[in-house]
Design an enzyme around this catalytic site. Structure first.
Site, PDB file in Angstrom:
ATOM      1  N   HIS A 130       0.815  -1.207   0.000  1.00 27.50           N
ATOM      2  CA  HIS A 130       0.000   0.000   0.000  1.00 27.50           C
ATOM      3  C   HIS A 130       0.854   1.266   0.000  1.00 27.50           C
ATOM      4  O   HIS A 130       0.363   2.347  -0.282  1.00 27.50           O
ATOM      5  CB  HIS A 130      -0.982   0.003   1.177  1.00 27.50           C
ATOM      6  CG  HIS A 130      -0.380   0.253   2.519  1.00 27.50           C
ATOM      7  ND1 HIS A 130      -0.107  -0.739   3.425  1.00 27.50           N
ATOM      8  CD2 HIS A 130      -0.001   1.401   3.124  1.00 27.50           C
ATOM      9  CE1 HIS A 130       0.402  -0.222   4.521  1.00 27.50           C
ATOM     10  NE2 HIS A 130       0.472   1.085   4.364  1.00 27.50           N
ATOM     11  N   ASP A 160      -0.169  -7.562   1.399  1.00 25.50           N
ATOM     12  CA  ASP A 160       0.317  -6.184   1.484  1.00 25.50           C
ATOM     13  C   ASP A 160       1.840  -6.124   1.517  1.00 25.50           C
ATOM     14  O   ASP A 160       2.417  -5.264   2.166  1.00 25.50           O
ATOM     15  CB  ASP A 160      -0.269  -5.483   2.713  1.00 25.50           C
ATOM     16  CG  ASP A 160      -0.142  -3.965   2.632  1.00 25.50           C
ATOM     17  OD1 ASP A 160      -0.046  -3.446   1.509  1.00 25.50           O
ATOM     18  OD2 ASP A 160      -0.110  -3.319   3.687  1.00 25.50           O
ATOM     19  N   GLY A 231       3.877   6.260   8.170  1.00 29.48           N
ATOM     20  CA  GLY A 231       5.270   6.346   7.753  1.00 29.48           C
ATOM     21  C   GLY A 231       6.096   5.175   8.237  1.00 29.48           C
ATOM     22  O   GLY A 231       7.121   4.853   7.651  1.00 29.48           O
ATOM     23  N   ASN A 232       5.649   4.524   9.330  1.00 25.83           N
ATOM     24  CA  ASN A 232       6.297   3.282   9.765  1.00 25.83           C
ATOM     25  C   ASN A 232       5.987   2.130   8.819  1.00 25.83           C
ATOM     26  O   ASN A 232       6.673   1.109   8.827  1.00 25.83           O
ATOM     27  CB  ASN A 232       5.818   2.876  11.161  1.00 25.83           C
ATOM     28  CG  ASN A 232       6.539   3.599  12.273  1.00 25.83           C
ATOM     29  OD1 ASN A 232       5.999   4.525  12.857  1.00 25.83           O
ATOM     30  ND2 ASN A 232       7.759   3.180  12.559  1.00 25.83           N
ATOM     31  N   SER A 233       4.959   2.289   8.041  1.00 23.41           N
ATOM     32  CA  SER A 233       4.469   1.194   7.222  1.00 23.41           C
ATOM     33  C   SER A 233       5.566   0.623   6.341  1.00 23.41           C
ATOM     34  O   SER A 233       6.221   1.335   5.590  1.00 23.41           O
ATOM     35  CB  SER A 233       3.334   1.705   6.342  1.00 23.41           C
ATOM     36  OG  SER A 233       2.457   0.683   6.019  1.00 23.41           O
ATOM     37  N   LEU A 288     -11.613 -21.446  -4.988  1.00 24.12           N
ATOM     38  CA  LEU A 288     -12.699 -22.369  -5.271  1.00 24.12           C
ATOM     39  C   LEU A 288     -13.928 -21.684  -5.841  1.00 24.12           C
ATOM     40  O   LEU A 288     -14.733 -22.324  -6.512  1.00 24.12           O
ATOM     41  CB  LEU A 288     -13.097 -23.127  -3.994  1.00 24.12           C
ATOM     42  CG  LEU A 288     -12.094 -24.152  -3.473  1.00 24.12           C
ATOM     43  CD1 LEU A 288     -12.617 -24.777  -2.186  1.00 24.12           C
ATOM     44  CD2 LEU A 288     -11.833 -25.229  -4.520  1.00 24.12           C
ATOM     45  N   GLY A 289     -14.128 -20.423  -5.527  1.00 24.03           N
ATOM     46  CA  GLY A 289     -15.314 -19.735  -6.024  1.00 24.03           C
ATOM     47  C   GLY A 289     -16.569 -20.113  -5.274  1.00 24.03           C
ATOM     48  O   GLY A 289     -17.639 -20.281  -5.877  1.00 24.03           O
TER      49      GLY A 289
END
Length: 494
Positions: A130, A160, A231-233, A288-289
């Protein structure tokens, strides 16, 4: 303890305290044990300075420029700045692209900051997806001050995680360890660049393990009370031996800032993902749907089951890989060798290899059956609605820009009941639109009696004049009004 059962060991005024021989021997033995078995890490006693000096050079700042954001979304946020504030219903605050603070929409669109860490000396860097999603330009700032352009090797939406590459060598690296090496209560540190202030370190403990968040059912997060902020992300969560046990990714916060509820993607997940990203640029997962619901004792009884196990199939995608094999009402008990539970269903399915043939055990019509399933490939999740939409289109006759809208954009500008329309993205101060009182963020739904579905519906509009005004229906702050655009100054809005 109650006063009658407690012993006051403080020296009483005017007399001394004598320690008996047995107590003295016990204290001496405890001291000898402590000397023979020191704490696992000297950092607990001496602080984290030595550890930070060793690992900090491997932590980088990820700078994203020219982040692609829809013109309509920007206009909506300018018109309604409160829409960017923390929503009561938002559970997981993504630290950059998902988090909203006090910065203007222009600043959020122009640049963003995140963190990352070097995992290979030849320039491979781990960060959060992200942080870099939809970025046009990415640079990485090293602790020695160098800023290097970075390219995206691959990114995985479900975990992510993103893998970047810079052209540099002999870089200091961090080792990805295992989250199983730390237990609840163990100390950890987080390093990153919160709020763009520069590299910062926070310390805490592992607060919980195997947290499953609503937005990320495929990850068993580590929870920590180490301060994590925007900002740590993408930065590392480290054990006291310097190994990475997780990648900081999300916080639970009613305010957008740290309240001691931070979440990190476990190192094992990161290791698996970046291996596939480096090899293939993407991560392949099984699919699998189908839709399932949790079993309950009452449902089990209604289905003739002795105990509540498995997951109840509630829907089967007619075009999905399970079509023709599973049916609504099946109770899925096993997939291959894995016992199915509702909580683990997504993870079990995702770990299956696409195109593989797997035997499933189901309860159907009161009896267990074996069903062969061809596993599909999990499709990518839909794009963030805040990052979708069109660039704006110029309307020469009105000297203004417009963009198509989404339901999210119309919700932001309080036009949720409108089925469509075009949002005003820019205005020339002396143009007919501005002179008629239009503003950025207004929703134009009709022009000359025609409902506007796409920007092409208005781009060919004739130049309005006092003799031939152009009638527009405009929604602002939830209220609809008609405006006659003449090309001359008109005070039509209150």
């Amino acid at each position: 303890m109650s006063p009658s059962n407690s012993r006051d060991l403080r020296p009483a005024r005017g007399r001394s305290v004598r320690v008996g021989g047995a107590l003295a021997a016990f204290l001496l033995s405890m001291l000898l044990v402590a000397l023979a078995h020191p704490p696992d890490s000297a950092a607990v006693q001496t602080g984290y300075a030595a550890l930070v000096r060793r690992v900090a050079p491997s932590v980088v700042t990820v700078m994203v420029e020219e982040k692609r954001v829809s013109a309509g979304q920007l206009a909506a946020e300018r018109a309604n700045p409160d829409a960017g504030a923390d929503a009561v219903g938002e559970l997981i605050r993504r630290l950059l692209s998902g988090a909203t603070g006090n910065r203007s929409a222009d600043e959020r669109a122009a640049a963003a900051l995140g963190s990352g860490f070097i995992i290979r000396a030849d320039g491979y860097i781990v960060t959060n997806r992200h942080v870099i999603v939809d970025a046009h330009v990415i640079h990485v700032r090293l602790t020695d001050g160098r800023e290097l352009p970075a390219k995206i090797v691959g990114a995985d939406a479900l975990t992510d995680i993103a893998l970047l590459k810079v052209d540099a060598g002999n870089l200091p690296v961090l080792q990805l360890g295992s989250s199983s090496a730390v237990s609840v209560g163990d100390p950890v540190i987080a390093i990153g660049n919160p709020f763009g202030l520069g590299q910062s370190v926070s310390a805490g403990i592992v607060s919980a393990r195997a947290r499953t968040l609503e937005d990320d059912p495929y990850i068993d997060f580590l929870q920590t009370d180490a301060a994590i902020n925007r900002g740590n992300s993408g930065g590392p969560l480290l054990a006291l031996d310097g190994t990475v046990v997780g990648v900081t990714s999300a916080i639970f916060s009613p305010s957008g800032g740290s309240v001691g509820l931070g979440f990190a993607i476990p190192a094992e997940t990161v290791t698996s993902v970046i291996g596939q990203l480096r090899a293939h640029g993407r991560v392949e997962r099984g699919y699998l749907g189908i839709s399932v619901q949790a079993m309950s004792p009452l449902l089990a009884k209604a289905l003739g089951m002795k105990k509540s196990t498995g997951a109840l199939v509630t829907a089967v995608d007619a075009q999905g890989p399970a079509a023709g094999a599973l049916v609504v009402g099946d109770v899925l008990l096993k997939l291959g060798s894995s016992t199915v539970t509702f909580r683990e269903m997504s993870k079990i399915t995702a770990r299956l290899a696409p195109h593989a043939l797997v035997v499933a055990t189901v309860l159907r019509g009161g009896s267990e059956q074996s069903v062969a399933l061809r596993i599909g490939r999990l499709p990518d999740p839909p794009a963030d609605p805040a990052l979708t939409g069109d660039v704006d289109t110029w309307v020469p006759a009105l000297r203004l820009g417009v963009a198509n809208t989404t339901a999210d954009i119309r919700k932001t500008i309080k036009a949720v009941d409108e089925p469509g329309g075009l949002i005003v993205t820019q205005l020339r101060p002396t143009g007919p639109g501005a002179l008629a009182g239009l503003k950025v963020g207004d929703l134009i739904t009709h022009a000359a009696g025609k409902q506007l579905v796409d920007v092409v519906d208005i781009t060919a509009a004739a130049l309005p004049t006092p003799a031939a005004p152009l009638l527009l229906r405009v929604v602002r702050d939830g209220n609809a009004s008609f405006v006659a655009v003449t090309g001359e100054a008109e005070l039509q809005f209150p």
